[in-house]
Structure formats: C-alpha cells, structure tokens
Design an enzyme around this catalytic site. Structure first.
Site, PDB file in Angstrom:
ATOM      1  CB  THR A 131      -1.036  -0.071   1.163  1.00 34.52           C
ATOM      2  OG1 THR A 131      -1.958   0.994   1.021  1.00 34.52           O
ATOM      3  CG2 THR A 131      -0.385  -0.010   2.536  1.00 34.52           C
ATOM      4  CE  LYS A 142      -2.220   0.260  -3.449  1.00 32.93           C
ATOM      5  NZ  LYS A 142      -3.603   0.513  -3.858  1.00 32.93           N
ATOM      6  CG  ASN A 156      -3.377  -4.651  -4.889  1.00 29.04           C
ATOM      7  OD1 ASN A 156      -3.081  -5.460  -5.756  1.00 29.04           O
ATOM      8  ND2 ASN A 156      -4.537  -4.662  -4.270  1.00 29.04           N
ATOM      9  N   GLY A 168     -10.603  12.729  -8.552  1.00 29.18           N
ATOM     10  CA  GLY A 168      -9.241  12.383  -8.153  1.00 29.18           C
ATOM     11  C   GLY A 168      -8.485  11.819  -9.347  1.00 29.18           C
ATOM     12  CE1 TYR A 198      -9.645   1.434   3.003  1.00 31.17           C
ATOM     13  CE2 TYR A 198     -10.147   1.074   5.318  1.00 31.17           C
ATOM     14  CZ  TYR A 198      -9.236   1.126   4.286  1.00 31.17           C
ATOM     15  OH  TYR A 198      -7.912   0.888   4.554  1.00 31.17           O
TER      16      TYR A 198
HETATM   17  P1  ATR Z   1      -4.337   7.219  -4.254  1.00 28.40           P
HETATM   18  O1  ATR Z   1      -3.197   6.297  -4.552  1.00 28.40           O
HETATM   19  O2  ATR Z   1      -5.229   6.737  -3.142  1.00 28.40           O
HETATM   20  O3  ATR Z   1      -5.113   7.571  -5.474  1.00 28.40           O
HETATM   21  P2  ATR Z   1      -2.932   9.756  -4.327  1.00 28.40           P
HETATM   22  O4  ATR Z   1      -2.190   9.281  -5.514  1.00 28.40           O
HETATM   23  O5  ATR Z   1      -2.193  10.423  -3.236  1.00 28.40           O
HETATM   24  O6  ATR Z   1      -3.705   8.551  -3.638  1.00 28.40           O
HETATM   25  O7  ATR Z   1      -4.129  10.702  -4.821  1.00 28.40           O
HETATM   26  C1  ATR Z   1      -4.904  11.432  -3.951  1.00 28.40           C
HETATM   27  C2  ATR Z   1      -5.967  12.172  -4.741  1.00 28.40           C
HETATM   28  O8  ATR Z   1      -6.789  12.907  -3.810  1.00 28.40           O
HETATM   29  C3  ATR Z   1      -5.399  13.205  -5.714  1.00 28.40           C
HETATM   30  O9  ATR Z   1      -6.225  13.211  -6.868  1.00 28.40           O
HETATM   31  C4  ATR Z   1      -5.529  14.507  -4.940  1.00 28.40           C
HETATM   32  O10 ATR Z   1      -5.647  15.681  -5.742  1.00 28.40           O
HETATM   33  P3  ATR Z   1      -4.322  16.456  -6.249  1.00 28.40           P
HETATM   34  O11 ATR Z   1      -3.789  15.683  -7.407  1.00 28.40           O
HETATM   35  O12 ATR Z   1      -4.814  17.819  -6.640  1.00 28.40           O
HETATM   36  O13 ATR Z   1      -3.368  16.491  -5.079  1.00 28.40           O
HETATM   37  C5  ATR Z   1      -6.832  14.269  -4.224  1.00 28.40           C
HETATM   38  N1  ATR Z   1      -7.004  15.135  -3.052  1.00 28.40           N
HETATM   39  C6  ATR Z   1      -6.335  15.067  -1.883  1.00 28.40           C
HETATM   40  N2  ATR Z   1      -6.774  16.024  -1.025  1.00 28.40           N
HETATM   41  C7  ATR Z   1      -7.739  16.739  -1.696  1.00 28.40           C
HETATM   42  C8  ATR Z   1      -8.581  17.846  -1.370  1.00 28.40           C
HETATM   43  N3  ATR Z   1      -8.520  18.435  -0.170  1.00 28.40           N
HETATM   44  N4  ATR Z   1      -9.469  18.278  -2.315  1.00 28.40           N
HETATM   45  C9  ATR Z   1      -9.541  17.679  -3.527  1.00 28.40           C
HETATM   46  N5  ATR Z   1      -8.774  16.627  -3.889  1.00 28.40           N
HETATM   47  C10 ATR Z   1      -7.882  16.156  -2.992  1.00 28.40           C
END
Ligand code: ATR
Length: 281
Positions: free
Chosen positions: A66, A70, A91, A131, A226
């Site tokens: 995780t 990853k 994963n 996201g 979750y």
């Molecule tokens: P994962 O592997 O779980 O997808 P990640 O790669 O860290 O985790 O991605 C986190 C996502 O949450 C990203 O799309 C991030 O947006 P940014 O690319 O702009 O950083 C999004 N995210 C995190 N905090 C946020 C917030 N407060 N509002 C909107 N999007 C958020």
C-alpha cells in the site's frame, strides 16, 4: 498458534494507519482452518528493496503493498501481471518459488463490487472519477477495459487529470476520456453521468468533494474512502435516492483476490465480510 510451519503473509506501507487488511485476512485463514498468518509491517521508503528481498529470504508467501510503495515496488519484481503493468502499480506480491510476481487486484475488486453488490455493468455507461492518483488510474482502466462509454477525470490539480487522460486516450476504442478541474462545469457533467467514484482522500473527516445537490436518483455513487463505512458523500447520495457503494466492498474483493493468488483456495467472503463489519445478506 504460530509455528515454524506457519505460512507468512502481510502488508507493507508507510505509515500503516487505518489498515483493515490484517483483521480481514486473518479471519479468512481462520475460517478455512489454514495455518497462515497476515502481519502489518510498516516499511520506510528507503528500506523498500531490502524489505522485499528480506521477506523473500524469510519465506513469506505473499504481501499486500500500500501507500507509498505501490508504484515504487515495480523494479524489484521478476514478473508483473498485464493489469498491474497498465496500472503502473502493484498491490499484491506473490513469492512463487524463486520468483517475485506482482499483481494489481484493485480494479478487479472494484468491478466485482459493482457487478455483484449493485448489479452495475460498465459497458456503455458514463463515469466521473473524482481524483487522479493511483486509485483513479486503476478504476479508469477497469472501466475502460469493460467498455465504459465515457470517463471524465476531475481533479484539484488539473495537470494530473490531463496526464492521466493523455496516458489512456486512444487505447480503448469504446471509451471517450476527458480531464477537468473542480472549476469546470461540473453540475452539467455530473447530471448526465451514470457512475460517480470518489478516489480522492476527501471523506475520512466528514468533508465533501462535490456539492451533493448535484446528485439525483439516476446516479450510482461509489466512495473508495472506507472509514467511516458510510462517508458523508454516501449518506448525502443515499438521501437523494442514489444507489451507493461503500469503499469497504472494494477492500473486501481486492483482498479476496489477493488471498486467492497466495493460497489458490476460494476466499471465504462471508467470514471476510463479517470481519469488516459488512452485512452478509
Ligand atoms: P491514491 O493512490 O489513493 O489515489 P494519491 O495518488 O495520493 O492517492 O491521490 C490522492 C488524490 O486525492 C489526488 O487526486 C488529490 O488531488 P491532487 O492531485 O490535486 O493532489 C486528491 N485530493 C487530496 N486532497 C484533496 C482535497 N482536499 N481536495 C480535492 N482533492 C484532494
């Protein structure tokens, strides 16, 4: 009782907070009377390579991987499944004899939850993914592989949504891709979609990533967050007549797929559901 014969599995990540995988996987081993154990192991990024080689030397059978490992784990693997290659993320690791094989069961887990718990088939459907991180990539891939009609990636940082879309565009004949930021014309896009998936990290603390008044009864809303089991987004969606899919179901099915890779046995889904406090009807 753990003995020298016990088969070892576990999860590596850093920090390892809020992981429900140990309780779920250990319940599965117990339900089938397997002499297997699943251990949470925080591994700092600078120790990733030595941890993988060390766990192989110690005779581990398999691992879940995780955040933040990853993507970083790929160079240390001998073989990588085709979906994990496309997702550029692993994963699940199987220590198979002398080989270290990487899989990605996140997409499969999400599809299983869609099909078996809410009877949703992606073919011909329009999807919005909130996201643009690793989780969004796996979800977009599995939807495109299953012939979704359109996938719109909406992200706070537009350039990340654009580069995800650029890497997928043109590879799937049936699927149109689009990238937007949260400043785009979201009410219109969301109104006409079938599926909305929150893959951002927004939701652990009762916040919302979109205005729930944009939701209506024609939507299926899935949240990968979750904890809490029913996020504010899912609660608001339900109250507007949407079907909802909680993140724990994806956790369940990706874990069941990992279990099956390691043990070659069918995962005891009812016991795993109980361990996650999910209903078993
Ligand atoms: P994962 O592997 O779980 O997808 P990640 O790669 O860290 O985790 O991605 C986190 C996502 O949450 C990203 O799309 C991030 O947006 P940014 O690319 O702009 O950083 C999004 N995210 C995190 N905090 C946020 C917030 N407060 N509002 C909107 N999007 C958020």
């Amino acid at each position: 009782m753990v003995t020298e014969k016990t088969n070892l599995t576990g999860i590596i990540g850093y920090p390892l907070e809020k992981t429900l995988s140990p309780v779920m996987q250990n319940a599965a081993f117990k339900a089938l009377g397997f002499d297997w154990v699943y251990v949470p192991m925080p591994v700092m990024p600078q120790n990733l390579e030595t941890a993988i080689k060390g766990l192989q030397s110690l005779g581990f059978k398999g691992l879940n991987v995780t955040m933040p490992h990853k993507e970083k784990v790929l160079p240390y693997l001998d073989e990588i499944s085709s979906f994990a290659k496309m997702a550029e993320a692993v994963n699940t690791i199987h220590f198979d004899g002398l080989k270290i094989i990487g899989y990605n069961t996140d997409g499969r887990g999400f599809l299983h939850a869609l099909e078996s718990d809410v009877h949703f088939k992606p073919e011909g459907k329009r999807a919005v993914i909130l996201g643009a991180g690793g989780a969004a990539r796996s979800i977009a891939l599995i939807l495109a592989l299953n012939e979704a009609a359109s996938i719109t990636i909406i992200n706070r940082t537009l350039s990340k949504a654009e580069s995800l879309v650029a890497s997928l565009k043109g590879r799937f004949a049936e699927t149109k891709f689009e990238a937007l930021s949260f400043d785009g014309n979201l009410p219109k896009i969301i109104d006409s979609t079938d599926l909305i998936v929150n893959s951002t990290s927004v939701g652990w603390e009762e916040e919302l990533v979109i205005d729930p008044d944009w939701l209506h009864g024609g939507h299926l809303v899935a949240d990968l967050v979750y904890i809490p089991q029913e996020t504010k987004l899912l609660r608001e969606a339900k109250s507007r007549g949407c079907k909802t899919l909680p993140g724990k179901l994806m956790l369940l099915y990706q874990g069941a797929a990992s279990f099956e890779i390691w043990t070659k046995a069918q995962a005891p889904l009812d016991e795993m559901r109980k361990a996650l406090n999910l209903s078993t009807e």
